[in-house]
Every structure is written in structure tokens, then in C-alpha cells.
Design an enzyme around this catalytic site. Structure first.
Site, PDB file in Angstrom:
ATOM      1  N   CYS A 150       0.831  -1.204   0.000  1.00  0.00           N
ATOM      2  CA  CYS A 150       0.000   0.000   0.000  1.00  0.00           C
ATOM      3  C   CYS A 150       0.867   1.257   0.000  1.00  0.00           C
ATOM      4  CB  CYS A 150      -0.955   0.012   1.191  1.00  0.00           C
ATOM      5  SG  CYS A 150      -0.132  -0.145   2.797  1.00  0.00           S
ATOM      6  N   HIS A 444      -1.663   1.163   7.589  1.00  0.00           N
ATOM      7  CA  HIS A 444      -2.118   1.059   6.200  1.00  0.00           C
ATOM      8  C   HIS A 444      -2.116   2.443   5.562  1.00  0.00           C
ATOM      9  CE1 HIS A 444      -4.196  -0.406   2.704  1.00  0.00           C
ATOM     10  NE2 HIS A 444      -5.227   0.395   2.910  1.00  0.00           N
TER      11      HIS A 444
END
Length: 477
Positions: A150, A444
Site C-alpha cells: 500500500c 495502512h
């Protein structure tokens, strides 16, 4: 090979008639066969013709070794023949993949469009451009997470929505001169832009990009979590190095002043003024930068007081809630004079002795695209943590107060805040924000990107969703 292609009426499989399926040509006779359906394998077995050439890439396959053979001379011959073939077919409008173009050297044959004086005149008299509708989704595409990637996906989203970078790659300005184009990150970025703006809606799988990043920035290799800011700098560095073969990169004789597309867009000049506290002599150096790293309140570093506008005023487009830190606050702290102290004395060229001094950073030259990095991850001898302090940032930012020229004007008593913001060259518009959720150990990355005016989208790996301006401005950043 030349004889086979000359004698053949058409390059199709002699067994099934297909022109795809990795077509190979026998090097012993005039025979074309599919590699995928093993028709060329059957021919090799029955005729004992054990060498065939891949008509797409020019690789030679040996059926005895059951593998492709690398031969430097044959590879050079294949490239030359491919160039001749493209020259002969130049009049035929053909849609080909970027990889084919790169392998065949099509970029060397086809020059990019440059407007004539007449066309420039028409453009000036017809300033209206094609209107982009609010429901247009061109350029929006998700990216598959390949295992804690990510950090890469959010930066790729930001780069593919950088207007000038998009214009550069979509106008085929990159001419690769690397010996192996498949290892060129700029070629891969060009392919990536074509994928993003192709109109396809399915998520893209950036496995080639990941492989190249691992190859050229080995500290980012592996499937563990990485830092998005570190990836941005590494990506810009590799792109800059691979761009040096371009015509634009060659124009600069001084390697420190490269004119490649990365430096044209992202490079600014940071001025450092060190002032002697005894004779007040100033020593000035200017260093290039791709981004500005800003300290935050809550870190172990002493922070400058917060904004004066705690009553809800607006400074530089940022609304100040009581106790809120703004991006302007961080920039003010970054550009304030700093006393270096007695433990960091410098040799003054005026006094010819070691003296205490102050140091101040200002912007000598602003980049076209300014990247601001908020230092949320703190690593020190005692602390390893994430700083979650909210920082307010505006849709439009005026960098004039932080310019070296503004500092000089203030010192001369001539500085005035510009009243006409429309003609202000130092004004920036927000178009991408990278966010991190979670802790230092586990988290994240997502990003917000502006597709066109007031149209924002949240990119969470493969998922793209519509976002409001409030969502963007309220995010952690």
C-alpha cells in the site's frame, strides 16, 4: 529469418491460421507455428528443425534445450530487423503495446508533435478546451496490493495524477537508451500511465513496477511494511537516474543541474544562510531538494509556538481552530532563524575564527510540484512512535513568505504581502494527500487524489471511492 519472412505471404500459423499465440518462425524452412498451442513444437519434432525465432521479441528458442538462447549478435540482428520492419510499416496505423514500441525502437522513429507558429496562433485565439464532465472517470484505476505494498500504491496514485508528469508520459516524450528497456523504471512508468488512462476499470496489478523497485532500490525489497515517503524519494531518484539518457537530460553539461522531467517538475532550491554572531557576515549555500520534511508538535524536538490566530481566523487559506497546528505553522518553524549554540561553532570567513552563528533556511527556487512530508514517525534512542497531531492544510498555499527574496525584502524594510493573489507565481493548489492509519509497527496507507477541479477520490489499493473536500482536509495527512 529475412528469407523466411520475404518468402512468406503472411505471418500466420500454418496449422491453425492464428496470428497470435506467440507466433514463432522456423529458422530452417518457411514455417510459422503457435508456441502456445505447441504447433511449432510439433513441426520441430517431425522435421527435426530445432531452432525457431519468437516473432514478437526476437528471441531464439532451442527445442533440444527447451529454452530461449541468449546470443548478443543475434539480439542485435533482431533489433535491426525490427527497426527496418517498423520503418516499412510506418504508413500503417497500428495499435501496439508500449513494450513492443520500446523493444523495436519506435520512439526513435516517431517524433513527438510540436505546434507550428500557425497552430500556436490558433490555440491562442481558441482558449476553450474540451470540458471534462463531473462523472468522467478517465485516469481512475485501483491498484492490487501485492503484499504490504500500500506504501507503493498510494505514491503511484499521486504520481499518475501529477499533471505535468501525466502530460510528459502520455505524449511519448521518453526515448529509452538503456541497454535493457525492460529494466528501465521510466519505461515502466510510461506503461503505467497508459494503463491508467486507457479507460480500463479493472484494478491494475503493478508487479513489474514492484520488481523494478526491488531491483533498483534494494532497501525497499521484501514484503514487510515500508514507508511511503521513503518510497517516493527512492522512486524519484531511480526515475531521475534512468531519465539521464533522455535528450532533456543530456542538455545539462553539469550533472548537478539535470534537466530531466523529474528535476523539471520536483526539484527546488533551498537556501541556507549562516550568520556570524560577531561580525554578522553571512555564508550562503543553495542545495537542491525534492521534498520538505517538517517537524510536528508532539515530537521530542522543541516546536515553535502555534498560530497567532487562535480565535478562528484564516491565515493562508487555513482555518484556525483553537490549538490547531497548520501547515503554515510548520513552514514558519522550518524557515525561522535557529541559533546553532556554542557546541556547533563555525569558522567565520570574516572573523577568521570559530564563532557562534544562526542558521536560517528559505526557498531560493520553488519547484513546480511541492511535496511536504510531515514527520509523523519518530525514531530516537528512547522513542519509537507515531505522532498523530492533526495538521490543518489548505486547498491553496502561498509560499511567498518563505522565499529568500521575501526575507531580503523584510531585512531592507521593503516587504509587502502581495494583494493580487491571482498573479502570484508562488501559489500552489492541492492535488494529492497521502494518509497513514495505524501505528508505527502496523498500519495502512491510502491517498486522496484530485481528478479535476473539486473532484476528489479516495484510493485504497484496488478500491476507488468518491470523496468530499471536507474528507480530504480533515484527513491526518
Amino acid at each position: 529469418l529475412c528469407l523466411s519472412l520475404f518468402q512468406a505471404k503472411s505471418c500466420i500459423c500454418h496449422m491453425c491460421g492464428a496470428h497470435l499465440n506467440r507466433l514463432h518462425s522456423c529458422l530452417y524452412c518457411v514455417f510459422f507455428g503457435c508456441f502456445t498451442k505447441k504447433h511449432i513444437h510439433e513441426h520441430a519434432k517431425t522435421k527435426r528443425h530445432n531452432l525457431a525465432i519468437d516473432l514478437l521479441y526476437g528471441g531464439i528458442y532451442c527445442f533440444m534445450c527447451q529454452d530461449y538462447i541468449y546470443d548478443k549478435d543475434m539480439e542485435q540482428i533482431a533489433k535491426e530487423e525490427q527497426r527496418k520492419a517498423w520503418k516499412l510499416q510506418a504508413f500503417t496505423p497500428t495499435v501496439v503495446s508500449h513494450y513492443q514500441c520500446t523493444m523495436t525502437g519506435i520512439g526513435e522513429k516517431y517524433s513527438t508533435w510540436e505546434p507550428t507558429k500557425r497552430e500556436l496562433e490558433l490555440l491562442r485565439h481558441n482558449p476553450k478546451r474540451r470540458k471534462i464532465t463531473t462523472n468522467c472517470t478517465i485516469g481512475l484505476r485501483g491498484l492490487i496490493n501485492l503484499g504490504n505494498t500500500c506504501f507503493m500504491n498510494c505514491i503511484v496514485q499521486a504520481l499518475t495524477h501529477t499533471p505535468l508528469l501525466r502530460d510528459f508520459f502520455l505524449s511519448d516524450r521518453h526515448k529509452c537508451e538503456m541497454q535493457s528497456p525492460s529494466s528501465c523504471l521510466v519505461c515502466e512508468m510510461s506503461t503505467l500511465f497508459q494503463e491508467f488512462y486507457s479507460g480500463h476499470r479493472s484494478p491494475h496489478i503493478p508487479y513489474r513496477l514492484l520488481h523494478l523497485v526491488w531491483t533498483h532500490a534494494r532497501h525497499l525489497a521484501g514484503y514487510e511494511q515500508q514507508d511511503a515517503h521513503e518510497f517516493l524519494i527512492a522512486a524519484l531518484d531511480v526515475l531521475h537516474r534512468h531519465c539521464k539518457g533522455d535528450d532533456n537530460g543530456k542538455k545539462a553539461n553539469n550533472p548537478n543541474h539535470c534537466n530531466c522531467i523529474i528535476d523539471q517538475i520536483f526539484t527546488g532550491g533551498l537556501q541556507s544562510d549562516v550568520t556570524c554572531q560577531v561580525c554578522h557576515g553571512v555564508s550562503t549555500t543553495i542545495d537542491p531538494f525534492w521534498d520538505i520534511s517538517l517537524d510536528l508538535p508532539g515530537s521530542s524536538t522543541p516546536f515553535w509556538p502555534l498560530s497567532p490566530g487562535g480565535d478562528g481566523s484564516v491565515v493562508n487559506g487555513e482555518s484556525h481552530v483553537s490549538g490547531t497546528t497548520t501547515l503554515t505553522d510548520c513552514l514558519r518553524r522550518f524557515t525561522r532563524p535557529e541559533h546553532l549554540g556554542s557546541s556547533a561553532k563555525i569558522k567565520c570567513s570574516g572573523c577568521h575564527s570559530y564563532q557562534e552563528s544562526t542558521k536560517q533556511l528559505t526557498m531560493k527556487k520553488l519547484p513546480i510540484v511541492a511535496c511536504f512530508h510531515l514527520k509523523r514517525f519518530e525514531h530516537s534512542a528512547k522513542l519509537r512512535r507515531k505522532i498523530t497531531t492533526y495538521v490543518s492544510f489548505p486547498l491553496e498555499l502561498d509560499m511567498t513568505p518563505f522565499m529568500a527574496s521575501s526575507k531580503e525584502s523584510r531585512m531592507n524594510g521593503q516587504y509587502q504581502q502581495p494583494t493580487d493573489s491571482l498573479n502570484n507565481d508562488n501559489k500552489y493548489s492541492l492535488f494529492a494527500v497521502v494518509n497513514h492509519q495505524g501505528t508505527l509497527e502496523s498500519g495502512h496507507y491510502t491517498s486522496f487524489i484530485r481528478q479535476h477541479k473539486d473532484q476528489w477520490f479516495k484510493c485504497d489499493d484496488a478500491i476507488i471511492t468518491k470523496a468530499s473536500i471536507k474528507d480530504v482536509l480533515d484527513s491526518e495527512g
